[in-house]
Design an enzyme around this catalytic site. Structure first.
Site, PDB file in Angstrom:
ATOM      1  N   TYR A 197      39.989   2.147 -68.183  1.00 24.61           N
ATOM      2  CA  TYR A 197      40.769   1.530 -69.257  1.00 24.61           C
ATOM      3  C   TYR A 197      42.012   2.369 -69.543  1.00 24.61           C
ATOM      4  O   TYR A 197      43.085   1.820 -69.819  1.00 24.61           O
ATOM      5  CB  TYR A 197      39.917   1.375 -70.525  1.00 24.61           C
ATOM      6  CG  TYR A 197      38.886   0.275 -70.401  1.00 24.61           C
ATOM      7  CD1 TYR A 197      39.239  -1.062 -70.562  1.00 24.61           C
ATOM      8  CD2 TYR A 197      37.559   0.567 -70.113  1.00 24.61           C
ATOM      9  CE1 TYR A 197      38.302  -2.074 -70.438  1.00 24.61           C
ATOM     10  CE2 TYR A 197      36.610  -0.441 -70.000  1.00 24.61           C
ATOM     11  CZ  TYR A 197      36.985  -1.758 -70.159  1.00 24.61           C
ATOM     12  OH  TYR A 197      36.056  -2.760 -70.033  1.00 24.61           O
TER      13      TYR A 197
ATOM     14  N   ARG B 108      42.842   0.706 -76.461  1.00 18.04           N
ATOM     15  CA  ARG B 108      42.120  -0.408 -77.099  1.00 18.04           C
ATOM     16  C   ARG B 108      42.810  -1.740 -76.818  1.00 18.04           C
ATOM     17  O   ARG B 108      42.153  -2.756 -76.641  1.00 18.04           O
ATOM     18  CB  ARG B 108      41.981  -0.176 -78.599  1.00 18.04           C
ATOM     19  CG  ARG B 108      40.948   0.874 -78.903  1.00 18.04           C
ATOM     20  CD  ARG B 108      40.637   0.930 -80.365  1.00 18.04           C
ATOM     21  NE  ARG B 108      39.624   1.952 -80.591  1.00 18.04           N
ATOM     22  CZ  ARG B 108      39.365   2.473 -81.750  1.00 18.04           C
ATOM     23  NH1 ARG B 108      40.039   2.082 -82.821  1.00 18.04           N
ATOM     24  NH2 ARG B 108      38.431   3.383 -81.876  1.00 18.04           N
TER      25      ARG B 108
ATOM     26  N   ASN C 255      40.752 -12.174 -71.665  1.00 16.09           N
ATOM     27  CA  ASN C 255      41.109 -12.825 -70.408  1.00 16.09           C
ATOM     28  C   ASN C 255      40.250 -14.076 -70.204  1.00 16.09           C
ATOM     29  O   ASN C 255      39.035 -13.991 -70.135  1.00 16.09           O
ATOM     30  CB  ASN C 255      40.896 -11.835 -69.260  1.00 16.09           C
ATOM     31  CG  ASN C 255      41.077 -12.459 -67.906  1.00 16.09           C
ATOM     32  OD1 ASN C 255      41.853 -13.389 -67.732  1.00 16.09           O
ATOM     33  ND2 ASN C 255      40.346 -11.943 -66.928  1.00 16.09           N
TER      34      ASN C 255
ATOM     35  N   CYS D  28      39.512  -8.717 -64.488  1.00 21.31           N
ATOM     36  CA  CYS D  28      39.167  -7.736 -65.521  1.00 21.31           C
ATOM     37  C   CYS D  28      37.896  -6.961 -65.169  1.00 21.31           C
ATOM     38  O   CYS D  28      37.665  -5.882 -65.709  1.00 21.31           O
ATOM     39  CB  CYS D  28      39.047  -8.410 -66.883  1.00 21.31           C
ATOM     40  SG  CYS D  28      37.908  -9.797 -66.912  1.00 21.31           S
ATOM     41  N   HIS D  29      37.112  -7.476 -64.234  1.00 23.77           N
ATOM     42  CA  HIS D  29      35.906  -6.751 -63.815  1.00 23.77           C
ATOM     43  C   HIS D  29      36.259  -5.442 -63.095  1.00 23.77           C
ATOM     44  O   HIS D  29      35.400  -4.582 -62.937  1.00 23.77           O
ATOM     45  CB  HIS D  29      35.037  -7.631 -62.902  1.00 23.77           C
ATOM     46  CG  HIS D  29      35.692  -8.007 -61.618  1.00 23.77           C
ATOM     47  ND1 HIS D  29      36.515  -9.112 -61.492  1.00 23.77           N
ATOM     48  CD2 HIS D  29      35.665  -7.417 -60.397  1.00 23.77           C
ATOM     49  CE1 HIS D  29      36.953  -9.186 -60.244  1.00 23.77           C
ATOM     50  NE2 HIS D  29      36.455  -8.168 -59.564  1.00 23.77           N
TER      51      HIS D  29
ATOM     52  N   GLU E 119      33.060  -5.900 -53.900  1.00 21.56           N
ATOM     53  CA  GLU E 119      34.393  -5.447 -53.532  1.00 21.56           C
ATOM     54  C   GLU E 119      34.400  -4.067 -52.893  1.00 21.56           C
ATOM     55  O   GLU E 119      35.348  -3.725 -52.179  1.00 21.56           O
ATOM     56  CB  GLU E 119      35.308  -5.487 -54.762  1.00 21.56           C
ATOM     57  CG  GLU E 119      35.557  -6.901 -55.227  1.00 21.56           C
ATOM     58  CD  GLU E 119      36.503  -7.003 -56.410  1.00 21.56           C
ATOM     59  OE1 GLU E 119      36.913  -5.954 -56.955  1.00 21.56           O
ATOM     60  OE2 GLU E 119      36.843  -8.138 -56.782  1.00 21.56           O
TER      61      GLU E 119
END
Length: 164
Positions: free
Chosen positions: A104, A118, A127, A135-136, A162
């Protein structure tokens, strides 16, 4: 009229809502389109949508991704609306490569606001177009998964898929 469809994948049912021009408005690992419609910005939310058996290029991309063609989702158009930072942050997410998750903190930096960790996490949480806006691929600083709207087992499966 917008269309939606649910596709069976090895991770579970995946539903996408697609605009008339082929842009993904919302998507995720659910078999219920009603889980997705509230995620679409009110200015984009379809008044009507119909279930279809085939979403054309979007459906083909979903299947190809789950079969191992990880880059196929990059070419699928997505349409989301919010404020300037979130829209930019979603565009940035599309540049995070498969198999190369970021934290993040790194995601906030890539988005141009290194102190806005944040806000970066909020971009992931808000999303609507999961998979196509990946976003994963954002993890906690310690490498743990953090949250995911579609559940940590799905996020774990995507990261493993992935990683090869």
């Amino acid at each position: 009229m917008n269309a939606w469809s649910t596709i069976d994948t090895r991770i579970g049912p995946f539903t996408a809502v697609v605009a008339d021009d082929g842009a993904v408005l919302a998507s995720g690992w659910t078999g219920d389109v009603d889980d997705l419609l509230p995620l679409i910005h009110p200015s984009l939310r379809p008044a009507d949508s119909r279930a279809v058996p085939d979403l054309g290029p979007v459906g083909k991309a979903v299947l190809a991704y789950h079969e191992g063609d990880l880059g196929v989702i990059d070419a699928v158009p997505v349409r989301q609306r919010s404020g300037p930072f979130l829209e930019h942050a979603w565009d940035v997410l599309r540049t995070v490569p498969a198999g190369g998750p970021v934290t993040y903190t790194e995601y906030a930096t890539l988005s141009g606001r290194p102190a806005a960790i944040r806000a970066a996490a909020s971009a992931c949480a808000r999303n609507a177009a999961a998979l196509f806006v990946p976003c994963h691929r954002v993890l906690r600083l310690d490498g743990s998964l953090g949250g995911f709207r579609w559940g940590l087992p799905v996020k774990r499966a995507l990261i493993a898929h992935e990683a090869g």
